[in-house]
Design a protein around this motif. Structure first.
Motif, PDB file in Angstrom:
ATOM      1  N   ALA A  34       0.929  -1.147   0.056  1.00 30.99           N
ATOM      2  CA  ALA A  34       0.187   0.028   0.085  1.00 30.99           C
ATOM      3  C   ALA A  34       0.927   1.383  -0.055  1.00 30.99           C
ATOM      4  CB  ALA A  34      -0.874  -0.152   1.198  1.00 30.99           C
ATOM      5  N   GLN A  35       1.899   1.207   0.642  1.00 29.16           N
ATOM      6  CA  GLN A  35       2.727   2.507   0.891  1.00 29.16           C
ATOM      7  C   GLN A  35       3.294   2.715  -0.451  1.00 29.16           C
ATOM      8  OE1 GLN A  35       5.956   2.184   3.854  1.00 29.16           O
ATOM      9  NE2 GLN A  35       6.405   4.250   3.676  1.00 29.16           N
ATOM     10  N   GLU A  36       4.001   1.521  -1.103  1.00 30.33           N
ATOM     11  CA  GLU A  36       4.787   1.575  -2.269  1.00 30.33           C
ATOM     12  C   GLU A  36       3.696   2.272  -3.529  1.00 30.33           C
ATOM     13  OE1 GLU A  36       7.778  -0.869  -3.753  1.00 30.33           O
ATOM     14  OE2 GLU A  36       8.241  -1.688  -1.728  1.00 30.33           O
ATOM     15  N   THR A  37       2.558   1.781  -3.460  1.00 29.52           N
ATOM     16  CA  THR A  37       1.563   2.188  -4.427  1.00 29.52           C
ATOM     17  C   THR A  37       0.707   3.491  -4.287  1.00 29.52           C
ATOM     18  OG1 THR A  37       0.049   0.633  -3.704  1.00 29.52           O
ATOM     19  CG2 THR A  37       1.451   0.012  -5.554  1.00 29.52           C
ATOM     20  N   GLY A  38       0.874   3.890  -2.959  1.00 28.11           N
ATOM     21  CA  GLY A  38       0.408   5.251  -2.441  1.00 28.11           C
ATOM     22  C   GLY A  38      -1.142   5.067  -2.485  1.00 28.11           C
ATOM     23  N   VAL A  39      -1.759   4.049  -1.946  1.00 29.73           N
ATOM     24  CA  VAL A  39      -3.119   3.768  -1.514  1.00 29.73           C
ATOM     25  C   VAL A  39      -3.354   3.334  -0.232  1.00 29.73           C
ATOM     26  CG1 VAL A  39      -3.525   2.936  -4.185  1.00 29.73           C
ATOM     27  CG2 VAL A  39      -3.136   1.480  -2.435  1.00 29.73           C
ATOM     28  N   SER A  40      -4.322   3.176   0.198  1.00 27.71           N
ATOM     29  CA  SER A  40      -5.020   2.822   1.501  1.00 27.71           C
ATOM     30  C   SER A  40      -4.903   1.256   1.516  1.00 27.71           C
ATOM     31  CB  SER A  40      -6.120   3.207   1.855  1.00 27.71           C
ATOM     32  OG  SER A  40      -7.358   2.665   1.100  1.00 27.71           O
ATOM     33  N   LEU A  41      -4.802   0.559   2.652  1.00 23.96           N
ATOM     34  CA  LEU A  41      -4.900  -0.866   3.015  1.00 23.96           C
ATOM     35  C   LEU A  41      -5.967  -1.213   2.326  1.00 23.96           C
ATOM     36  CD1 LEU A  41      -2.830  -2.719   3.951  1.00 23.96           C
ATOM     37  CD2 LEU A  41      -3.618  -2.653   6.147  1.00 23.96           C
ATOM     38  N   ARG A  42      -7.194  -0.756   2.632  1.00 24.39           N
ATOM     39  CA  ARG A  42      -8.327  -1.211   2.161  1.00 24.39           C
ATOM     40  C   ARG A  42      -8.267  -1.183   0.548  1.00 24.39           C
ATOM     41  NH1 ARG A  42     -13.818   1.288   4.289  1.00 24.39           N
ATOM     42  NH2 ARG A  42     -13.256   0.136   6.017  1.00 24.39           N
ATOM     43  N   THR A  43      -7.765  -0.436   0.012  1.00 26.29           N
ATOM     44  CA  THR A  43      -7.795  -0.132  -1.608  1.00 26.29           C
ATOM     45  C   THR A  43      -6.885  -1.254  -1.889  1.00 26.29           C
ATOM     46  OG1 THR A  43      -8.173   2.105  -1.594  1.00 26.29           O
ATOM     47  CG2 THR A  43      -7.244   1.181  -3.679  1.00 26.29           C
ATOM     48  N   LEU A  44      -5.819  -1.553  -1.328  1.00 25.38           N
ATOM     49  CA  LEU A  44      -4.776  -2.535  -1.489  1.00 25.38           C
ATOM     50  C   LEU A  44      -5.282  -3.957  -1.765  1.00 25.38           C
ATOM     51  CD1 LEU A  44      -2.431  -4.599  -0.442  1.00 25.38           C
ATOM     52  CD2 LEU A  44      -1.863  -3.129  -2.526  1.00 25.38           C
ATOM     53  N   TYR A  45      -6.113  -4.213  -0.606  1.00 25.32           N
ATOM     54  CA  TYR A  45      -6.872  -5.519  -0.501  1.00 25.32           C
ATOM     55  C   TYR A  45      -7.862  -5.762  -1.639  1.00 25.32           C
ATOM     56  CZ  TYR A  45      -5.141  -5.871   4.184  1.00 25.32           C
ATOM     57  OH  TYR A  45      -4.193  -5.906   5.410  1.00 25.32           O
ATOM     58  N   ARG A  46      -8.458  -4.668  -2.035  1.00 19.87           N
ATOM     59  CA  ARG A  46      -9.382  -4.568  -3.167  1.00 19.87           C
ATOM     60  C   ARG A  46      -8.689  -4.912  -4.454  1.00 19.87           C
ATOM     61  NH1 ARG A  46     -12.551  -0.396  -1.072  1.00 19.87           N
ATOM     62  NH2 ARG A  46     -11.437   0.959  -2.648  1.00 19.87           N
ATOM     63  N   ASP A  47      -7.608  -4.348  -4.685  1.00 17.95           N
ATOM     64  CA  ASP A  47      -6.588  -4.465  -6.194  1.00 17.95           C
ATOM     65  C   ASP A  47      -5.905  -6.014  -6.155  1.00 17.95           C
ATOM     66  OD1 ASP A  47      -7.021  -2.105  -6.703  1.00 17.95           O
ATOM     67  OD2 ASP A  47      -5.022  -1.427  -6.013  1.00 17.95           O
ATOM     68  N   ILE A  48      -5.547  -6.658  -4.802  1.00 19.89           N
ATOM     69  CA  ILE A  48      -5.025  -7.942  -4.782  1.00 19.89           C
ATOM     70  C   ILE A  48      -6.239  -8.775  -5.141  1.00 19.89           C
ATOM     71  CG2 ILE A  48      -4.435  -9.718  -3.313  1.00 19.89           C
ATOM     72  CD1 ILE A  48      -2.088  -8.083  -3.936  1.00 19.89           C
ATOM     73  N   ALA A  49      -7.528  -8.599  -4.753  1.00 16.71           N
ATOM     74  CA  ALA A  49      -8.422  -9.614  -4.983  1.00 16.71           C
ATOM     75  C   ALA A  49      -8.804  -9.272  -6.705  1.00 16.71           C
ATOM     76  CB  ALA A  49      -9.848  -9.225  -4.209  1.00 16.71           C
ATOM     77  N   THR A  50      -8.696  -8.321  -7.123  1.00 16.98           N
ATOM     78  CA  THR A  50      -9.114  -8.057  -8.633  1.00 16.98           C
ATOM     79  C   THR A  50      -7.843  -8.825  -9.414  1.00 16.98           C
ATOM     80  OG1 THR A  50      -9.874  -5.755  -8.194  1.00 16.98           O
ATOM     81  CG2 THR A  50      -9.008  -6.283 -10.386  1.00 16.98           C
ATOM     82  N   LEU A  51      -6.903  -8.650  -8.973  1.00 19.53           N
ATOM     83  CA  LEU A  51      -5.700  -9.460  -9.764  1.00 19.53           C
ATOM     84  C   LEU A  51      -6.002 -10.777  -9.640  1.00 19.53           C
ATOM     85  CD1 LEU A  51      -2.577  -7.227  -8.578  1.00 19.53           C
ATOM     86  CD2 LEU A  51      -3.320  -7.457 -10.957  1.00 19.53           C
ATOM     87  N   GLN A  52      -6.203 -11.587  -8.374  1.00 21.62           N
ATOM     88  CA  GLN A  52      -6.448 -12.814  -8.437  1.00 21.62           C
ATOM     89  C   GLN A  52      -7.443 -13.458  -9.190  1.00 21.62           C
ATOM     90  OE1 GLN A  52      -6.947 -12.816  -4.136  1.00 21.62           O
ATOM     91  NE2 GLN A  52      -4.690 -13.599  -3.647  1.00 21.62           N
ATOM     92  N   SER A  53      -8.723 -12.517  -9.320  1.00 21.84           N
ATOM     93  CA  SER A  53      -9.676 -12.912 -10.216  1.00 21.84           C
ATOM     94  C   SER A  53      -9.252 -12.901 -11.491  1.00 21.84           C
ATOM     95  CB  SER A  53     -10.764 -11.934  -9.873  1.00 21.84           C
ATOM     96  OG  SER A  53     -10.424 -10.559 -10.325  1.00 21.84           O
ATOM     97  N   MET A  54      -8.338 -12.183 -11.890  1.00 15.45           N
ATOM     98  CA  MET A  54      -7.831 -11.892 -13.320  1.00 15.45           C
ATOM     99  C   MET A  54      -6.858 -13.157 -13.724  1.00 15.45           C
ATOM    100  SD  MET A  54      -7.268  -7.672 -13.454  1.00 15.45           S
ATOM    101  CE  MET A  54      -6.293  -7.762 -15.156  1.00 15.45           C
TER     102      MET A  54
END
Length: 232
Positions: free
Chosen positions: A27-47
């Motif tokens: 989250a720190q390296e991508t400049g987003v909140s932890l909640r947003t990071l978890y959503r991004d991880i879920a999106t990548l896994q679904s892809m």
């Protein structure tokens, strides 16, 4: 940064680490909140990205997941093209042909706007030396890949000739020559061999008694303390 770029950044960060990376670090390296990071991880896994882990435990990208070339940035495309151009001109014939084949394959799958950047000669490798055919380099590369010993016929900087059994570690490519770093059985130490001074080379059936990865680490530590010279 767009969400697509952020997702690619997450994958690149995970690819750089072999151990799990915490969500907080991502989250720190991508400049987003932890909640947003978890959503991004879920999106990548679904892809289809094989990301193992969960909140509080960290995440790791399984080996073998590759990004298609069309997902490279324009600057990454330019860097890739420049590197392949260099390899096509400054190495031996088999490696040069492999670089040209790779350029053709990458260019074939790129979208038009990126293919233009890839094929553009805005960044060029300018030849300023006459390439010589080095039939020994493919043999050396085979020894590196199979972790086998080499028998070298070598002439040092003073013209003195010798035969050495060596454990090859790495080949450094310079503009005008290449340098083979190896453990020399004759001297019981690490030595650097200029490839243009190798008079003949033979691949021996014996495997090196130590893993090349371990030798590389020891060699790097050695040159930081006392850079080994050309063989004596």
């Amino acid at each position: 940064m767009s969400r697509t770029e952020r997702l690619l950044d997450i994958l690149q960060i995970l690819r750089r680490h072999r151990r799990p990376v915490s969500g907080a670090v991502l989250a720190q390296e991508t400049g987003v909140s932890l909640r947003t990071l978890y959503r991004d991880i879920a999106t990548l896994q679904s892809m289809g990205a094989e990301i193992d882990g969960e909140p509080g435990m960290g995440y790791v990208l399984k080996p073998g997941f590759l990004l298609p070339p069309l997902m490279l940035s324009p600057t990454e495309i330019e860097a890739l093209a420049l590197g392949l151009k260099w390899a096509s001109q400054r190495t031996d014939a088999p490696m040069g042909e492999a670089a040209r084949n790779a350029m053709a394959k990458v260019g074939a799958v790129l979208p038009p706007e990126l293919r233009h950047r890839f094929e553009d000669d805005a960044l060029a490798v300018i030849p300023h030396w006459e390439a010589t055919e080095r039939e020994d380099l493919p043999v050396i590369r085979q020894a590196l890949g199979e972790e086998r010993k080499l028998l070298l016929g070598y002439a040092d900087q003073h013209g003195a000739r010798s035969e050495r059994v060596v454990w090859p570690i790495t080949v450094g490519y310079m503009d005008a020559t290449q340098i083979l770093a190896a453990w020399c059985e004759l001297r019981g130490d690490y030595r650097h061999f200029r490839v243009d001074r190798i008079e003949h080379v033979s691949l021996l059936p014996e495997r090196m008694p130590r893993r090349r990865r371990d030798l590389q680490k020891e060699w790097r530590d050695t040159i930081l303390q006392n850079r080994p010279s050309e063989p004596s």
